[in-house]
Write an enzyme that holds these catalytic residues in place. Sequence first.
Site, PDB file in Angstrom:
ATOM      1  N   HIS A   1      30.441  64.812 -43.353  1.00 32.84           N
ATOM      2  CA  HIS A   1      31.599  63.937 -43.124  1.00 32.84           C
ATOM      3  C   HIS A   1      31.507  62.642 -43.931  1.00 32.84           C
ATOM      4  O   HIS A   1      30.447  62.262 -44.433  1.00 32.84           O
ATOM      5  CB  HIS A   1      31.710  63.601 -41.635  1.00 32.84           C
ATOM      6  CG  HIS A   1      30.536  62.808 -41.129  1.00 32.84           C
ATOM      7  ND1 HIS A   1      30.396  61.452 -41.332  1.00 32.84           N
ATOM      8  CD2 HIS A   1      29.426  63.194 -40.459  1.00 32.84           C
ATOM      9  CE1 HIS A   1      29.274  61.034 -40.809  1.00 32.84           C
ATOM     10  NE2 HIS A   1      28.646  62.077 -40.261  1.00 32.84           N
TER      11      HIS A   1
ATOM     12  N   GLU B   1      26.534  67.266 -34.649  1.00 32.69           N
ATOM     13  CA  GLU B   1      25.296  66.611 -35.054  1.00 32.69           C
ATOM     14  C   GLU B   1      24.224  66.820 -33.987  1.00 32.69           C
ATOM     15  O   GLU B   1      24.524  67.131 -32.832  1.00 32.69           O
ATOM     16  CB  GLU B   1      25.558  65.114 -35.275  1.00 32.69           C
ATOM     17  CG  GLU B   1      24.340  64.288 -35.672  1.00 32.69           C
ATOM     18  CD  GLU B   1      23.682  64.738 -36.971  1.00 32.69           C
ATOM     19  OE1 GLU B   1      23.151  65.862 -36.998  1.00 32.69           O
ATOM     20  OE2 GLU B   1      23.679  63.957 -37.949  1.00 32.69           O
TER      21      GLU B   1
END
Length: 200
Positions: free
Chosen positions: A8, A84
């Site tokens: 990202h 994550e």
Amino acid sequence: MQIGLVRHGLTDWNALGKIQGQTDIPLNEEGRRQARLLGERLLQEPYRWEFAVSSGLSRAEETAKIISSMLNIPLMPPDNRLRERKYGQVEGLTAEERESRFGADWHLLDLGQETDLELQSRGLVFLDDMWHKHPDANILVVSHGGFLAQLYKLVCRGVLSERIGNLSLTVLERKDDDWSPLLFNCTKHLLTKQSQHGAS
């Protein structure tokens, strides 16, 4: 089958050196700019992507939305397996704060974080699932640095270990029941048009 793996774009916590983990921190303007730069690159390259998918965290989802809209490809519902690493008690702390609270070997302590093995396991399950469901598709995946680093240790054996940059692109190809990297941690699209304001 090819899978393009993307970290990202930049967030304010990235810029401050804070561990985000599964805390849902949004992209900042630099992160959005980075996503557009990768979108522009992918429009120029021969890779063709059928659809995109991201973790359910907003920084990855917005990155995927920007890129998929530029490429005019569908964005699938988020997949939590791409999230994550859960970092437990160190989420939201800078390197200095982590060390002052827990010592230099904080990463060796049980502070509620997921293990390398747990990350690698869900990453591999995701890849195998995509392979069985979409064996002829080329898929763009937007995820997170800690998660991708562990996945690459597993499927990019022999590739130098290095920090996974924001908006880096890695392309894996499935061959003979194994994954091989065609491109690894590439950020050349960011180097050509550096922001005048930097990453802060």
